[in-house]
Design a protein around this motif. Sequence first.
Motif, PDB file in Angstrom:
ATOM      1  N   ALA A 128      10.430  33.115  -2.895  1.00 43.48           N
ATOM      2  CA  ALA A 128       9.453  34.160  -3.256  1.00 43.48           C
ATOM      3  C   ALA A 128       9.806  35.436  -2.506  1.00 43.48           C
ATOM      4  CB  ALA A 128       8.023  33.695  -2.991  1.00 43.48           C
ATOM      5  N   GLY A 147      10.655  38.458  -3.347  1.00 45.41           N
ATOM      6  CA  GLY A 147      10.291  39.806  -3.768  1.00 45.41           C
ATOM      7  C   GLY A 147      11.522  40.672  -3.875  1.00 45.41           C
ATOM      8  N   THR A 151      10.111  36.232 -10.137  1.00 46.52           N
ATOM      9  CA  THR A 151      10.043  37.514 -10.862  1.00 46.52           C
ATOM     10  C   THR A 151      11.345  38.300 -10.714  1.00 46.52           C
ATOM     11  OG1 THR A 151       7.688  37.487 -10.261  1.00 46.52           O
ATOM     12  CG2 THR A 151       8.540  39.525 -11.228  1.00 46.52           C
ATOM     13  N   ALA A 166      13.831  31.730  -9.472  1.00 42.72           N
ATOM     14  CA  ALA A 166      13.453  30.352  -9.145  1.00 42.72           C
ATOM     15  C   ALA A 166      11.964  30.258  -8.836  1.00 42.72           C
ATOM     16  CB  ALA A 166      14.246  29.861  -7.928  1.00 42.72           C
ATOM     17  N   PHE A 193       5.043  35.830   3.126  1.00 43.74           N
ATOM     18  CA  PHE A 193       3.912  36.200   2.261  1.00 43.74           C
ATOM     19  C   PHE A 193       4.230  35.928   0.788  1.00 43.74           C
ATOM     20  CE2 PHE A 193       4.032  39.452   5.765  1.00 43.74           C
ATOM     21  CZ  PHE A 193       3.020  38.895   6.533  1.00 43.74           C
TER      22      PHE A 193
HETATM   23  C1  SAM Z   1       3.528  39.489  -1.794  1.00 47.39           C
HETATM   24  S1  SAM Z   1       5.050  39.179  -2.592  1.00 47.39           S
HETATM   25  C2  SAM Z   1       6.095  38.788  -1.192  1.00 47.39           C
HETATM   26  C3  SAM Z   1       7.528  39.152  -1.434  1.00 47.39           C
HETATM   27  C4  SAM Z   1       8.438  39.151  -0.201  1.00 47.39           C
HETATM   28  N1  SAM Z   1       8.621  37.831   0.336  1.00 47.39           N
HETATM   29  C5  SAM Z   1       7.976  40.107   0.855  1.00 47.39           C
HETATM   30  O1  SAM Z   1       7.799  39.707   2.009  1.00 47.39           O
HETATM   31  O2  SAM Z   1       7.830  41.306   0.517  1.00 47.39           O
HETATM   32  C6  SAM Z   1       4.837  37.634  -3.378  1.00 47.39           C
HETATM   33  C7  SAM Z   1       6.030  37.194  -4.196  1.00 47.39           C
HETATM   34  O3  SAM Z   1       5.800  35.847  -4.620  1.00 47.39           O
HETATM   35  C8  SAM Z   1       6.422  35.691  -5.877  1.00 47.39           C
HETATM   36  N2  SAM Z   1       5.887  34.470  -6.498  1.00 47.39           N
HETATM   37  C9  SAM Z   1       4.637  34.237  -6.943  1.00 47.39           C
HETATM   38  N3  SAM Z   1       4.550  32.972  -7.412  1.00 47.39           N
HETATM   39  C10 SAM Z   1       5.767  32.407  -7.237  1.00 47.39           C
HETATM   40  C11 SAM Z   1       6.324  31.107  -7.515  1.00 47.39           C
HETATM   41  N4  SAM Z   1       5.594  30.148  -8.082  1.00 47.39           N
HETATM   42  N5  SAM Z   1       7.614  30.892  -7.210  1.00 47.39           N
HETATM   43  C12 SAM Z   1       8.385  31.855  -6.649  1.00 47.39           C
HETATM   44  N6  SAM Z   1       7.920  33.095  -6.381  1.00 47.39           N
HETATM   45  C13 SAM Z   1       6.629  33.358  -6.658  1.00 47.39           C
HETATM   46  C14 SAM Z   1       6.106  36.974  -6.616  1.00 47.39           C
HETATM   47  O4  SAM Z   1       6.967  37.188  -7.696  1.00 47.39           O
HETATM   48  C15 SAM Z   1       6.288  37.984  -5.479  1.00 47.39           C
HETATM   49  O5  SAM Z   1       7.597  38.474  -5.460  1.00 47.39           O
END
Ligand code: SAM
Length: 283
Positions: free
Chosen positions: A62, A64, A85, A108, A127
Motif C-alpha cells: 500500500a 501510495g 492503485t 497488488a 498508513f
Molecule cells: C493513506 S495512503 C498511504 C500511502 C503510502 N504508504 C504513504 O505513506 O503515503 C493509503 C494507500 O493504501 C492503498 N490501499 C487501499 N486499500 C488497499 C489494498 N487492499 N491493498 C493495497 N493497497 C491498498 C491506497 O491505494 C493508498 O495508496
Amino acid sequence: MTRVRTEAPYSTELDRQLKAATRAAWAQGDYHRFAKATVWGGGEVLVEACGIRAGDRVLDVAAGTGNTAIRAAQRGARVIASDLTPENFEAGRREAAEVGVELEWVEADAEALPFADGEFDCVTSSFGALFAPDHQVVADELTRVCRPGGTIGMLNFTPTGLISDFFGALAPYLPPPPPGALPPPLWGDEDHVRSLFGDRVSDLRTERRTYLERAASPQAYCDLFTETFGPVAATYAALADDPERRAAFDRDFLAFATGANRTPDGPGAEYAYEYLVVVATRA
Ligand SMILES: C[S@@+](CC[C@H](N)C(=O)[O-])C[C@H]1O[C@@H](n2cnc3c(N)ncnc32)[C@H](O)[C@@H]1O
C-alpha cells in the motif's frame, strides 16, 4: 513498467467490485500532493525503525507514491513499491527520479500479495495496509512474504488519536465499509496487532508517536482533503448534484477542522495525529 499479478486475486465477485471501488476512490484527487503536505515524514521514520540497509530486498505494501519505498531505496535497498492503485505510480516514479533512485512498482492487493513466501528481507507499510478490510488476511500476507529473521514494519493510526474524530466526522458521507471490515485505526491498537501476528513474529516492538499536519486555516485544511485525498475527493465530487448534502458535508468537515485545530489563535492551523510504530522480527 507496472507489473500486474496474472491470476485472479479475488475470491468473489463482490470482493472484486469492492476492490475496484476502493481503487477508483484512491485514484481521485492528487495523492502525492496530499502525502507531501501531510504524512511524508513517516517514510523516513519507518525505514529508520526497521533498520533498512543497502542491499536489503524490501517490499512496501500500500505504498501510495512511495513515502516509505523511496526512502528505503535511498538507503540502497532493492525495493518493490506495491499498491492497489497503480494510477498513483507515475507521481511516485517522478518523485523517485527527482531524488535519484529507481524502484519497481507493482499493482497488488495487500490481501493477496503476488509474491513468493519469504521473498523479502523487510516488508513495510506506512498508513497503507491498514485500509484493507480483512486485518487477519493482511497480517498473514505480510508475514508470508517476509523471510524468517526478516523485519515487518508498519505505521498505523491509533484508535484513540485524531484519525477517529476525522473518520467520525466524515462517516455519514463516505461509502459504508465492506461487510465484515474492521476499522482501519484498530491496527494502532497494540493488543490487536499482537494477536494478528501471533507467534509468527518474535520481538514485536511498538512506539506511540505523533506527527503534525499544517494548513493556512481550517478551511484550507478541508480544501486540501476535498482536492487531493482520494476517498474524500471522490465523496465530495459525488455530492456535486446534491447541494444540500454538500453544504452539510462542508459544515461538518469544517466543524471538525476548527475543533481539532491545536492553534486556534494562529498563525495557520495544526493537527496532531497519533500513530503506532510497529516493528517485528519474522519468526
Ligand atoms: C493513506 S495512503 C498511504 C500511502 C503510502 N504508504 C504513504 O505513506 O503515503 C493509503 C494507500 O493504501 C492503498 N490501499 C487501499 N486499500 C488497499 C489494498 N487492499 N491493498 C493495497 N493497497 C491498498 C491506497 O491505494 C493508498 O495508496
